[in-house]
Design an enzyme around this catalytic site. Sequence first.
Site, PDB file in Angstrom:
ATOM      1  N   HIS A 161     -48.075 -36.667  -9.607  1.00 39.62           N
ATOM      2  CA  HIS A 161     -47.652 -36.031  -8.346  1.00 39.62           C
ATOM      3  C   HIS A 161     -46.177 -36.323  -8.042  1.00 39.62           C
ATOM      4  CE1 HIS A 161     -52.047 -35.720  -7.501  1.00 39.62           C
ATOM      5  NE2 HIS A 161     -52.054 -36.922  -8.051  1.00 39.62           N
ATOM      6  N   SER A 282     -17.692 -28.964 -10.928  1.00 42.73           N
ATOM      7  CA  SER A 282     -17.695 -28.049  -9.795  1.00 42.73           C
ATOM      8  C   SER A 282     -16.263 -27.636  -9.511  1.00 42.73           C
ATOM      9  CB  SER A 282     -18.291 -28.744  -8.571  1.00 42.73           C
ATOM     10  OG  SER A 282     -17.869 -28.090  -7.402  1.00 42.73           O
ATOM     11  N   LYS A 288     -18.482 -33.891  -9.002  1.00 46.35           N
ATOM     12  CA  LYS A 288     -19.727 -33.391  -9.556  1.00 46.35           C
ATOM     13  C   LYS A 288     -19.751 -33.233 -11.066  1.00 46.35           C
ATOM     14  CE  LYS A 288     -22.615 -31.081  -7.690  1.00 46.35           C
ATOM     15  NZ  LYS A 288     -23.550 -30.310  -6.921  1.00 46.35           N
ATOM     16  N   GLU A 295     -30.561 -26.518 -16.416  1.00 52.44           N
ATOM     17  CA  GLU A 295     -30.955 -25.517 -15.418  1.00 52.44           C
ATOM     18  C   GLU A 295     -31.103 -24.141 -16.054  1.00 52.44           C
ATOM     19  OE1 GLU A 295     -27.498 -27.149 -12.927  1.00 52.44           O
ATOM     20  OE2 GLU A 295     -28.708 -26.033 -11.493  1.00 52.44           O
TER      21      GLU A 295
END
Length: 463
Positions: A161, A282, A288, A295
Amino acid sequence: MSDKTSNQMWGGRFAAGPDAIMEAINASIGYDQRMAAQDIAGSRAHAAMLAAQGIISDSDAEAIRKGLLTVLSEIEGGTFEFSTALEDIHMNVEARLKEIIGEPAGRLHTGRSRNDQVATDFRLWVRDQLDAAESGLLALIKELLSQAEAGADWVMPGFTHLQTAQPVTWGHHMMAYVEMFGRDLSRVRDARARMNESPLGAAALAGTGFPIDRHMTAEALGFDRPMANSLDAVSARDFALEFLSVASISAMHLSRFAEELVIWSSAQFRFVTLSDRFSTGSSIMPQKKNPDAAELIRAKIGRIFGANVALMMVMKGLPLAYSKDMQEDKEQVFDAADNWMLALAAMEGMVKDMTGNKPSLEAAASSGFSTATDLADWLVRETGLPFRDAHHVTGALVAMAERQGCDLPDLSLEDMQGVNGAITEGIFDVLTVQKSVASRMSYGGTAPEQVRAQVKRWREVLA
Ligand code: ARG
């Protein structure tokens, strides 16, 4: 090259050429030119067989062979002019062959149809992709084995979970993916073995009256045997669907792992550092480093599932044998194959370059009362409590630790004895995460020793 008023392949029956819209909806050359090499290989095998069977002359077969090689080099060299009026790769190649060698080109299509031709080309193309997927999976598995070996005894939280459940080892987590990709590999091999039969010579749908030798063409193209039913040979696309299903399952595995890498590389987790080579920055936030490759793997996988569903839909209502609907099989498979191969390569690169963050993994492993099950098991083993009661006692100890704002090993013996008088000093032996994972020695368990044994077994399997 094309004659608008009467198609050179079937002009006899037609008085007028197609409407521009008809040409646009009908043509597949925009994408099926990717099967040029397979088409030419199929034609070469067919022509050689026709000559061997005395159906065409040796000199015609030789002219066809040489001409096809010229066509292939034109296509590979980028000088070939594809024509939409000629619909597809099969007619583009044949028309160009006619320009180069003249009359013998017209004999190539004896005892064959575009229906068995396209089925053959497409099988050969999909077969190549299965071989590429096999290499991609093997490469990825090898990188996972290296990661597993390096971190066979690094502790980290195991989740259910996405809540901390029990400590596991980094190596064990890597090996879980080895098992998944290993099954993908075996599915790829099964699919290849099942699809490796030749449709060539089924002709339009019923076979042919010419004395062709389908075993000869099958062998020349590396197929195990000719397909046994000509109707099935031209109308079957389950090989493409099996490719897409195998790809979908493997893609699902890639996507789950990609999702974990996205989570693990976040500042909140810090389980893993992805290399600069597989990250992006970024344009506005200088701090970043984004896991874009992971992704994109996660996102691209949807196209593969989509292709699988789309081709199922194309096929589900088609009567035997060939219907033009089936021309819609290729773009789906091409796109799925491209994205699967890319995702495999990107995952291999990420896994190869990534660095597991051992201290963060270890710190996270001991948070969230991850050794609570070990505590309950100790109570069962050492005090004879039934597991259900031990579960209850452990729950009370977890609640106590939560109240005190500490971890289980930080509770005092007196406090624990207040919950259950049978508890002794020995309990502290099982409350550390290292002891916990080392104790999980059941076959397939997370103990470093088990992980190393599985790495060894896989290396032997792959050798
Ligand atoms: N371009 C066609 C396809 O991809 C080739 C087969 C055409 N056959 C036919 N009977 N029109 O399916």
